[in-house]
Design a protein around this motif. Sequence first.
Motif, PDB file in Angstrom:
ATOM      1  N   UNK A 306      -6.290  25.982  37.767  1.00 32.86           N
ATOM      2  CA  UNK A 306      -7.350  26.925  37.446  1.00 32.86           C
ATOM      3  C   UNK A 306      -6.805  28.232  36.900  1.00 32.86           C
ATOM      4  N   UNK A 307      -7.401  28.690  35.788  1.00 30.82           N
ATOM      5  CA  UNK A 307      -7.156  30.037  35.290  1.00 30.82           C
ATOM      6  C   UNK A 307      -8.079  30.977  36.050  1.00 30.82           C
ATOM      7  N   UNK A 308      -7.515  31.979  36.704  1.00 28.32           N
ATOM      8  CA  UNK A 308      -8.290  32.886  37.562  1.00 28.32           C
ATOM      9  C   UNK A 308      -8.024  34.314  37.121  1.00 28.32           C
ATOM     10  N   UNK A 309      -9.094  35.068  36.906  1.00 32.26           N
ATOM     11  CA  UNK A 309      -8.977  36.476  36.525  1.00 32.26           C
ATOM     12  C   UNK A 309      -9.034  37.334  37.781  1.00 32.26           C
ATOM     13  N   UNK A 310      -8.039  38.214  37.939  1.00 40.48           N
ATOM     14  CA  UNK A 310      -7.934  39.066  39.118  1.00 40.48           C
ATOM     15  C   UNK A 310      -7.920  40.521  38.670  1.00 40.48           C
ATOM     16  N   UNK A 311      -8.816  41.326  39.251  1.00 44.43           N
ATOM     17  CA  UNK A 311      -8.875  42.753  38.972  1.00 44.43           C
ATOM     18  C   UNK A 311      -8.413  43.558  40.171  1.00 44.43           C
ATOM     19  N   UNK A 312      -8.559  44.876  40.111  1.00 44.96           N
ATOM     20  CA  UNK A 312      -8.136  45.727  41.234  1.00 44.96           C
ATOM     21  C   UNK A 312      -8.847  45.401  42.544  1.00 44.96           C
ATOM     22  N   UNK A 313     -10.029  44.817  42.438  1.00 44.47           N
ATOM     23  CA  UNK A 313     -10.767  44.453  43.639  1.00 44.47           C
ATOM     24  C   UNK A 313     -10.539  43.033  44.093  1.00 44.47           C
ATOM     25  N   UNK A 323      -9.877  21.005  32.269  1.00 46.93           N
ATOM     26  CA  UNK A 323     -10.748  19.853  32.051  1.00 46.93           C
ATOM     27  C   UNK A 323      -9.987  18.606  31.613  1.00 46.93           C
ATOM     28  N   UNK A 324      -9.029  18.783  30.712  1.00 48.37           N
ATOM     29  CA  UNK A 324      -8.325  17.632  30.151  1.00 48.37           C
ATOM     30  C   UNK A 324      -6.917  17.574  30.736  1.00 48.37           C
ATOM     31  N   UNK A 325      -6.738  16.598  31.587  1.00 48.85           N
ATOM     32  CA  UNK A 325      -5.486  16.475  32.326  1.00 48.85           C
ATOM     33  C   UNK A 325      -4.494  15.603  31.558  1.00 48.85           C
ATOM     34  N   UNK A 326      -3.218  15.832  31.809  1.00 45.59           N
ATOM     35  CA  UNK A 326      -2.152  15.101  31.129  1.00 45.59           C
ATOM     36  C   UNK A 326      -1.998  13.723  31.771  1.00 45.59           C
ATOM     37  N   UNK A 327      -2.154  12.644  30.995  1.00 47.62           N
ATOM     38  CA  UNK A 327      -1.954  11.317  31.574  1.00 47.62           C
ATOM     39  C   UNK A 327      -0.550  11.186  32.164  1.00 47.62           C
ATOM     40  N   UNK A 328      -0.476  10.664  33.354  1.00 48.74           N
ATOM     41  CA  UNK A 328       0.747  10.457  34.128  1.00 48.74           C
ATOM     42  C   UNK A 328       1.316  11.776  34.661  1.00 48.74           C
ATOM     43  N   UNK A 329       1.296  12.845  33.893  1.00 49.69           N
ATOM     44  CA  UNK A 329       1.810  14.106  34.393  1.00 49.69           C
ATOM     45  C   UNK A 329       0.917  14.719  35.453  1.00 49.69           C
ATOM     46  N   UNK A 330      -0.428  14.588  35.287  1.00 42.53           N
ATOM     47  CA  UNK A 330      -1.381  15.191  36.234  1.00 42.53           C
ATOM     48  C   UNK A 330      -2.343  14.171  36.839  1.00 42.53           C
ATOM     49  N   UNK A 331      -2.363  12.996  36.291  1.00 43.16           N
ATOM     50  CA  UNK A 331      -3.098  11.895  36.902  1.00 43.16           C
ATOM     51  C   UNK A 331      -2.535  10.600  36.320  1.00 43.16           C
ATOM     52  N   UNK A 358     -16.111  24.405  29.898  1.00 40.85           N
ATOM     53  CA  UNK A 358     -15.304  25.557  29.466  1.00 40.85           C
ATOM     54  C   UNK A 358     -15.904  26.852  29.976  1.00 40.85           C
ATOM     55  N   UNK A 359     -15.078  27.885  30.045  1.00 39.15           N
ATOM     56  CA  UNK A 359     -15.507  29.180  30.578  1.00 39.15           C
ATOM     57  C   UNK A 359     -15.008  30.282  29.644  1.00 39.15           C
ATOM     58  N   UNK A 360     -15.852  31.238  29.348  1.00 34.93           N
ATOM     59  CA  UNK A 360     -15.455  32.445  28.621  1.00 34.93           C
ATOM     60  C   UNK A 360     -15.531  33.617  29.585  1.00 34.93           C
ATOM     61  N   UNK A 361     -14.445  34.380  29.685  1.00 38.66           N
ATOM     62  CA  UNK A 361     -14.338  35.456  30.664  1.00 38.66           C
ATOM     63  C   UNK A 361     -14.481  36.818  29.997  1.00 38.66           C
ATOM     64  N   UNK A 362     -15.116  37.746  30.705  1.00 44.22           N
ATOM     65  CA  UNK A 362     -15.314  39.106  30.198  1.00 44.22           C
ATOM     66  C   UNK A 362     -14.192  40.017  30.678  1.00 44.22           C
ATOM     67  N   UNK A 363     -13.631  40.786  29.741  1.00 43.07           N
ATOM     68  CA  UNK A 363     -12.598  41.763  30.059  1.00 43.07           C
ATOM     69  C   UNK A 363     -13.186  43.162  30.045  1.00 43.07           C
ATOM     70  N   UNK A 376      -4.132  21.426  26.668  1.00 41.01           N
ATOM     71  CA  UNK A 376      -5.458  21.635  26.081  1.00 41.01           C
ATOM     72  C   UNK A 376      -5.368  22.393  24.756  1.00 41.01           C
ATOM     73  N   UNK A 377      -4.263  23.116  24.560  1.00 42.42           N
ATOM     74  CA  UNK A 377      -4.102  23.816  23.282  1.00 42.42           C
ATOM     75  C   UNK A 377      -3.847  22.847  22.138  1.00 42.42           C
ATOM     76  N   UNK A 378      -3.613  21.568  22.428  1.00 41.75           N
ATOM     77  CA  UNK A 378      -3.433  20.571  21.372  1.00 41.75           C
ATOM     78  C   UNK A 378      -4.758  20.073  20.820  1.00 41.75           C
ATOM     79  N   UNK A 379      -5.870  20.354  21.516  1.00 43.34           N
ATOM     80  CA  UNK A 379      -7.171  19.819  21.128  1.00 43.34           C
ATOM     81  C   UNK A 379      -7.934  20.851  20.294  1.00 43.34           C
TER      82      UNK A 379
END
Length: 515
Positions: A306-313, A323-331, A358-363, A376-379
């Motif tokens: 999981x990509x998790x955004x962490x702020x001061x709080x 979402x898209x796991x690597x065959x054999x590497x992750x399943x 997919x998720x879009x995060x606010x900065x 996933x950057x290959x897709x």
Amino acid sequence: MVAVLDGRFPGRRAAAAAAAGALPALAFPAPALWWFGYVALVPWLLLLRSAPSGRRAALEGWLGGAAFIVAVHHWLLPSLHVFLVPLAALLGLLWIPWALLVRELLGGAPSAGRAGAALVLVPAGWLLSELVRSWQGLGGPWGLLGASQWQVPPALRLASVGGAWLVGLVVVAVNCAVVLLVAVPGARAPAVAGVAGCAVLTGAVWLWAPAPEVSGRLRVAVVQPGPVPDGPDAAALRFAAGERLTGSLAGRLVDLVVWGESSVGEDLAARPDLARRLASLSAQVGAPLLVNVDARRSDRPGIHKSAVLVGPGGPTGDRYDKMRLVPFGEYVPARSLLGWAASVGRAAGEDRVPGGAPVVMDLPGGARLGPLVCFESAFPDMSRRLVRDGAALLVAQSATSTFQDSWAPAQHASLAALRAAETGRPVVHATLTGISAVHGPAGERVGAALPTSASTAEVYGVPLAGGTTPYVRFGDWPVAAALAALAAYCAVAGARSLRKPAPGPSSPPARTTRG
């Protein structure tokens, strides 16, 4: 060479097919001989066009395709061991229709019409094999031929119009034209016209496709902790290295800090002490941290990445599960049948759980980021979806430490350039052990890449851009066009075979020529 091509030495032809199929791998990183991509298929095409039978062409297409898969993915051997060979043999079957198409259209002394058709249909047939193997369950779109042109500005502009698919079609078309030039004297006119057409297309796209206009900048810090010793304390050592390097960014006025894949080894909800340490770092540097948690979730079953955004709080609530796991590497696909792969190589002992959307995060400041994890950057479709959902910045968190001294880190980092050019959005590729790299909205390199084994935190001025590229707007239209061309060819060929009269019972079958 003549003896090999005329079929007198089938064993040598088989070996030549495998060697020829492996050649295009040299166009990809790490060799990165991008120019070689435009002639790398020529030996294989020459072999296939001279195949004495369709069965022979099918065999040589299969052997060449399997060799291509092994050559491009040879760095997977530490994980898959001998399993890579049957996998390559399976995927090599996808090149059989292409091989038959090459023999049919380029074999013998093709007429100008057949040569012209080959310039369209041979690239379309290659694209079909790439399309099928791009299914995530078969390994995903790693090693697309168009991806070999990631550092060529005109090719990146083509990608903004039709993605890596369009670039691949042009590369194969040039290879096909070279074969016509060197092997078919009577087809030189269409060959020259084909090369000229590719050049005109590229030039027209360069003039017509709008270049991204920079609309602002974000100061993004990439934290690359570098290798840590394997063992039970590896996750803690990696976290501590990331913590130390992030602390060094205090006072450098950054807008976002990015850690690599699996940079946090425990669920933050179950380890509030780790969450507090990350929140303290965010407050110290004055920017949110995008970390990557590879751990068993406390609120749901299974292991998630999981990509998790962490702020001061603390964690902001923005979380993306891969979402898209690597065959054999992750399943392990069909684990009940193939679970033995985990005992042979480094296949996953337990399947990761895929995310659902997919998720879009606010900065802070209004910018929005779209996270991707590892391959996933290959897709192309995933980054396109994030941009259509409003992402102004794409961030790919990766870890290739298992393949540290192979071609894998350079191959993976190069994909960021393609995704940036396709979407008109900058891409930050952040890894644990390199290669980390940043590319601007036209695919151009921003700053210096962080090499493997570097342990550092680097700040990049990342240009943002607005607007919409044709690829984001229209999607995979080159795929649809290629499939339509192949369908039309099959329909015409089928109609001709139905109209051809069958030979009489007492008369010899008519001799046919491909002309």
